[in-house]
Design a protein around this motif. Structure first.
Motif, PDB file in Angstrom:
ATOM      1  N   MET A  26      -2.670  64.428 -13.636  1.00  0.00           N
ATOM      2  CA  MET A  26      -1.803  63.514 -14.357  1.00  0.00           C
ATOM      3  C   MET A  26      -1.036  64.259 -15.443  1.00  0.00           C
ATOM      4  SD  MET A  26      -0.943  60.349 -14.211  1.00  0.00           S
ATOM      5  CE  MET A  26       0.747  60.616 -14.728  1.00  0.00           C
ATOM      6  N   VAL A  27      -1.705  65.136 -16.159  1.00  0.00           N
ATOM      7  CA  VAL A  27      -1.044  65.939 -17.190  1.00  0.00           C
ATOM      8  C   VAL A  27       0.054  66.801 -16.566  1.00  0.00           C
ATOM      9  CG1 VAL A  27      -1.374  67.891 -18.766  1.00  0.00           C
ATOM     10  CG2 VAL A  27      -2.932  65.941 -18.848  1.00  0.00           C
ATOM     11  N   ALA A  28      -0.216  67.394 -15.412  1.00  0.00           N
ATOM     12  CA  ALA A  28       0.779  68.239 -14.749  1.00  0.00           C
ATOM     13  C   ALA A  28       2.011  67.433 -14.347  1.00  0.00           C
ATOM     14  CB  ALA A  28       0.157  68.911 -13.523  1.00  0.00           C
ATOM     15  N   VAL A  29       1.807  66.206 -13.871  1.00  0.00           N
ATOM     16  CA  VAL A  29       2.937  65.342 -13.522  1.00  0.00           C
ATOM     17  C   VAL A  29       3.764  65.023 -14.766  1.00  0.00           C
ATOM     18  CG1 VAL A  29       3.537  62.990 -12.806  1.00  0.00           C
ATOM     19  CG2 VAL A  29       1.959  64.344 -11.430  1.00  0.00           C
ATOM     20  N   LEU A  30       3.089  64.712 -15.860  1.00  0.00           N
ATOM     21  CA  LEU A  30       3.805  64.400 -17.100  1.00  0.00           C
ATOM     22  C   LEU A  30       4.573  65.614 -17.611  1.00  0.00           C
ATOM     23  CD1 LEU A  30       1.016  62.273 -18.780  1.00  0.00           C
ATOM     24  CD2 LEU A  30       3.301  61.442 -18.171  1.00  0.00           C
ATOM     25  N   GLU A  31       4.020  66.793 -17.467  1.00  0.00           N
ATOM     26  CA  GLU A  31       4.716  68.012 -17.899  1.00  0.00           C
ATOM     27  C   GLU A  31       5.970  68.252 -17.068  1.00  0.00           C
ATOM     28  OE1 GLU A  31       0.986  70.660 -19.632  1.00  0.00           O
ATOM     29  OE2 GLU A  31       1.510  70.798 -17.504  1.00  0.00           O
ATOM     30  N   GLU A  32       5.915  67.948 -15.772  1.00  0.00           N
ATOM     31  CA  GLU A  32       7.063  68.200 -14.904  1.00  0.00           C
ATOM     32  C   GLU A  32       8.102  67.098 -14.962  1.00  0.00           C
ATOM     33  OE1 GLU A  32       8.158  69.184 -10.208  1.00  0.00           O
ATOM     34  OE2 GLU A  32       6.049  69.012 -10.839  1.00  0.00           O
ATOM     35  N   PHE A  33       7.665  65.832 -15.000  1.00  0.00           N
ATOM     36  CA  PHE A  33       8.598  64.719 -14.868  1.00  0.00           C
ATOM     37  C   PHE A  33       8.820  63.940 -16.162  1.00  0.00           C
ATOM     38  CE2 PHE A  33       7.059  65.541 -10.588  1.00  0.00           C
ATOM     39  CZ  PHE A  33       8.253  65.551  -9.863  1.00  0.00           C
ATOM     40  N   GLY A  34       8.039  64.215 -17.200  1.00  0.00           N
ATOM     41  CA  GLY A  34       8.206  63.532 -18.468  1.00  0.00           C
ATOM     42  C   GLY A  34       7.451  62.218 -18.546  1.00  0.00           C
ATOM     43  N   PRO A  35       7.344  61.638 -19.744  1.00  0.00           N
ATOM     44  CA  PRO A  35       6.543  60.428 -19.947  1.00  0.00           C
ATOM     45  C   PRO A  35       7.315  59.123 -19.862  1.00  0.00           C
ATOM     46  CG  PRO A  35       7.164  61.327 -22.063  1.00  0.00           C
ATOM     47  CD  PRO A  35       7.778  62.231 -21.027  1.00  0.00           C
ATOM     48  N   GLU A  36       8.620  59.183 -19.674  1.00  0.00           N
ATOM     49  CA  GLU A  36       9.417  57.963 -19.707  1.00  0.00           C
ATOM     50  C   GLU A  36       9.089  57.070 -18.508  1.00  0.00           C
ATOM     51  OE1 GLU A  36      10.712  61.023 -20.094  1.00  0.00           O
ATOM     52  OE2 GLU A  36      10.999  60.893 -22.276  1.00  0.00           O
ATOM     53  N   ARG A  37       8.846  55.789 -18.775  1.00  0.00           N
ATOM     54  CA  ARG A  37       8.574  54.759 -17.757  1.00  0.00           C
ATOM     55  C   ARG A  37       7.336  55.077 -16.919  1.00  0.00           C
ATOM     56  NH1 ARG A  37      13.427  51.587 -17.104  1.00  0.00           N
ATOM     57  NH2 ARG A  37      13.021  51.120 -14.918  1.00  0.00           N
ATOM     58  N   VAL A  38       6.432  55.886 -17.461  1.00  0.00           N
ATOM     59  CA  VAL A  38       5.181  56.222 -16.778  1.00  0.00           C
ATOM     60  C   VAL A  38       4.048  55.369 -17.344  1.00  0.00           C
ATOM     61  CG1 VAL A  38       3.414  58.007 -16.449  1.00  0.00           C
ATOM     62  CG2 VAL A  38       5.842  58.579 -16.189  1.00  0.00           C
ATOM     63  N   LEU A  39       3.268  54.732 -16.446  1.00  0.00           N
ATOM     64  CA  LEU A  39       2.088  53.961 -16.817  1.00  0.00           C
ATOM     65  C   LEU A  39       0.871  54.572 -16.141  1.00  0.00           C
ATOM     66  CD1 LEU A  39       4.631  51.913 -16.932  1.00  0.00           C
ATOM     67  CD2 LEU A  39       2.891  50.123 -16.877  1.00  0.00           C
ATOM     68  N   VAL A  40      -0.201  54.732 -16.891  1.00  0.00           N
ATOM     69  CA  VAL A  40      -1.449  55.296 -16.367  1.00  0.00           C
ATOM     70  C   VAL A  40      -2.513  54.217 -16.393  1.00  0.00           C
ATOM     71  CG1 VAL A  40      -3.272  56.989 -16.760  1.00  0.00           C
ATOM     72  CG2 VAL A  40      -0.876  57.636 -17.075  1.00  0.00           C
ATOM     73  N   ASN A  41      -3.217  54.040 -15.273  1.00  0.00           N
ATOM     74  CA  ASN A  41      -4.247  53.013 -15.203  1.00  0.00           C
ATOM     75  C   ASN A  41      -5.530  53.563 -14.597  1.00  0.00           C
ATOM     76  OD1 ASN A  41      -4.427  52.323 -12.171  1.00  0.00           O
ATOM     77  ND2 ASN A  41      -2.224  52.223 -12.542  1.00  0.00           N
ATOM     78  N   SER A  42      -6.614  52.816 -14.801  1.00  0.00           N
ATOM     79  CA  SER A  42      -7.903  53.175 -14.205  1.00  0.00           C
ATOM     80  C   SER A  42      -8.114  52.496 -12.862  1.00  0.00           C
ATOM     81  CB  SER A  42      -9.048  52.791 -15.149  1.00  0.00           C
ATOM     82  OG  SER A  42      -9.165  51.381 -15.225  1.00  0.00           O
ATOM     83  N   ALA A  43      -7.406  51.378 -12.614  1.00  0.00           N
ATOM     84  CA  ALA A  43      -7.556  50.586 -11.380  1.00  0.00           C
ATOM     85  C   ALA A  43      -9.021  50.353 -11.028  1.00  0.00           C
ATOM     86  CB  ALA A  43      -6.828  51.246 -10.205  1.00  0.00           C
ATOM     87  N   ALA A  44      -9.886  50.329 -12.034  1.00  0.00           N
ATOM     88  CA  ALA A  44     -11.330  50.224 -11.790  1.00  0.00           C
ATOM     89  C   ALA A  44     -11.649  48.970 -10.981  1.00  0.00           C
ATOM     90  CB  ALA A  44     -12.082  50.216 -13.117  1.00  0.00           C
ATOM     91  N   ASP A  45     -12.469  49.146  -9.934  1.00  0.00           N
ATOM     92  CA  ASP A  45     -12.732  48.050  -9.020  1.00  0.00           C
ATOM     93  C   ASP A  45     -14.171  48.102  -8.535  1.00  0.00           C
ATOM     94  OD1 ASP A  45     -12.683  50.182  -7.229  1.00  0.00           O
ATOM     95  OD2 ASP A  45     -10.736  49.673  -6.377  1.00  0.00           O
ATOM     96  N   TRP A  46     -14.415  47.603  -7.298  1.00  0.00           N
ATOM     97  CA  TRP A  46     -15.772  47.523  -6.767  1.00  0.00           C
ATOM     98  C   TRP A  46     -16.374  48.900  -6.490  1.00  0.00           C
ATOM     99  CZ3 TRP A  46     -16.911  42.631  -7.376  1.00  0.00           C
ATOM    100  CH2 TRP A  46     -15.960  41.647  -7.135  1.00  0.00           C
ATOM    101  N   GLY A  47     -15.547  49.865  -6.135  1.00  0.00           N
ATOM    102  CA  GLY A  47     -16.036  51.185  -5.747  1.00  0.00           C
ATOM    103  C   GLY A  47     -16.263  52.099  -6.929  1.00  0.00           C
ATOM    104  N   ARG A  48     -16.475  53.378  -6.640  1.00  0.00           N
ATOM    105  CA  ARG A  48     -16.716  54.348  -7.702  1.00  0.00           C
ATOM    106  C   ARG A  48     -15.420  54.561  -8.481  1.00  0.00           C
ATOM    107  NH1 ARG A  48     -17.268  60.207  -8.599  1.00  0.00           N
ATOM    108  NH2 ARG A  48     -18.796  60.417 -10.281  1.00  0.00           N
ATOM    109  N   SER A  49     -15.431  54.101  -9.699  1.00  0.00           N
ATOM    110  CA  SER A  49     -14.254  54.159 -10.550  1.00  0.00           C
ATOM    111  C   SER A  49     -14.722  54.182 -11.999  1.00  0.00           C
ATOM    112  CB  SER A  49     -13.327  52.964 -10.278  1.00  0.00           C
ATOM    113  OG  SER A  49     -14.046  51.746 -10.319  1.00  0.00           O
ATOM    114  N   ASP A  50     -13.779  54.388 -12.922  1.00  0.00           N
ATOM    115  CA  ASP A  50     -14.148  54.588 -14.318  1.00  0.00           C
ATOM    116  C   ASP A  50     -13.144  53.865 -15.209  1.00  0.00           C
ATOM    117  OD1 ASP A  50     -14.752  55.479 -16.856  1.00  0.00           O
ATOM    118  OD2 ASP A  50     -14.690  57.616 -16.362  1.00  0.00           O
ATOM    119  N   PRO A  51     -13.557  52.787 -15.894  1.00  0.00           N
ATOM    120  CA  PRO A  51     -12.626  52.051 -16.740  1.00  0.00           C
ATOM    121  C   PRO A  51     -12.206  52.788 -17.999  1.00  0.00           C
ATOM    122  CG  PRO A  51     -14.835  51.173 -17.007  1.00  0.00           C
ATOM    123  CD  PRO A  51     -14.911  52.165 -15.887  1.00  0.00           C
ATOM    124  N   LEU A  52     -12.757  53.979 -18.229  1.00  0.00           N
ATOM    125  CA  LEU A  52     -12.373  54.785 -19.392  1.00  0.00           C
ATOM    126  C   LEU A  52     -11.429  55.922 -19.021  1.00  0.00           C
ATOM    127  CD1 LEU A  52     -15.809  55.006 -21.256  1.00  0.00           C
ATOM    128  CD2 LEU A  52     -14.051  53.225 -21.370  1.00  0.00           C
TER     129      LEU A  52
END
Length: 296
Positions: free
Chosen positions: A198-224
């Motif tokens: 995610m950091v590499a994408v932000l470095e290449e494409f910038g932070p404008e209009r970018v949203l980062v989420n956890s999409a935490a659901d039933w499976g192995r995921s992390d709300p943090l």
């Protein structure tokens, strides 16, 4: 660090998660409607689920200091089940609710004709109700799926700038950015994106209009994971203002397109004898449906 998780399925999470999220800086979430985890037995199960997203889950979140909104839709995975298609006709009565800040998740899973029909109809519903759209891009054959998604959005009545293309990765971010849509990235422990990617994408494409989420659901995921992305950004040399843009101001800006986003955490009723969950009398077959809390 203040955090707005723009895509998290709190229905599948525990109260411990809410406590940990608040401690990590999460103050607002959007919960998109998604699949049950197994085939639904009837369209009615959607309506109970939508009611929970509008009433029960905001109440539960507010107990932990977090503002909760949702998006409502027939998701692409279940759009392929003919038993679920009657849900499409019932969506308008939910899309007028105050807690609904977008139509979603819509989009593609397997890129079938049934998904085409559901996608096109729900993009029209978004336009009709003045709502933005949260669009699920497929996990398989991602670039072809993204291009098809963009074509369908461009042919619809909804402006591309009012769509959030979610579940992007390195193979799809350039085309998504060039489309003029908002850019969503899900960060998982094993699949999808991770913090360093995610950091590499932000470095290449910038932070404008970018949203980062956890999409935490039933499976192995992390709300943090949102917090962990913020920490990784700081470690990589991004300043605090850029972290705030990605983790707070961008999701606020996108969901504010609905005209319904309220970031104040509503007051909740007092607990009863130390119980965190208020319980009412069971509803009999003859008794009316319980009222949805104010604002839902």
């Amino acid at each position: 660090m203040r955090i707005f998780d723009p895509h998290i399925h709190m229905t599948s999470r525990t109260t411990d998660d809410y406590e940990a999220m608040y401690a990590a800086g999460v103050r607002a979430v959007v919960e998109p409607s998604f699949w049950l985890g197994q085939p639904r037995t009837s369209p009615a199960s959607f309506f109970d689920y939508f009611d929970a997203l509008l009433g029960w889950e905001p109440f539960r979140a507010a107990q932990y200091g977090i503002s909760h909104h949702c998006t409502i839709a027939l998701n692409p995975k279940e759009a392929n089940d003919p038993a679920c298609s009657p849900v499409l006709a019932e969506l308008p009565r939910y899309l007028v609710k105050d807690q609904v800040v977008a139509v979603g998740e819509i989009g593609y899973d397997s890129m079938t004709p049934a998904e085409d029909t559901a996608m096109e109809l729900q993009l029209q519903l978004a336009a009709d109700h003045g709502l933005p759209a949260l669009v699920h891009t497929p996990h398989r054959d991602k670039l072809a799926g993204l291009k098809r998604t963009i074509d369908v959005v461009r042919a619809s009545a909804l402006d591309t700038g009012r769509t959030l293309l979610d579940h992007l990765n390195e193979s799809t971010v350039k085309e998504a950015k060039d489309s003029g849509a908002w850019l969503g990235f899900s960060v998982y422990p094993d699949t999808k994106m991770d913090e360093q990617r995610m950091v590499a994408v932000l470095e290449e494409f910038g932070p404008e209009r970018v949203l980062v989420n956890s999409a935490a659901d039933w499976g192995r995921s992390d709300p943090l994971k949102t917090r962990k992305v913020g920490e990784a950004m700081l470690a990589a040399g991004f300043d605090e203002d850029t972290v705030d843009l990605v983790l707070w101001r961008n999701p606020v800006a996108f969901y504010s397109l609905s005209g319904r986003l309220r970031l104040e955490t509503p007051a909740v009723a007092a607990t009863h004898e130390g119980n965190s969950i208020l319980r009412g009398a069971p509803r009999s077959a003859e008794s009316p449906r319980p009222a949805v809390p104010d604002g839902a």
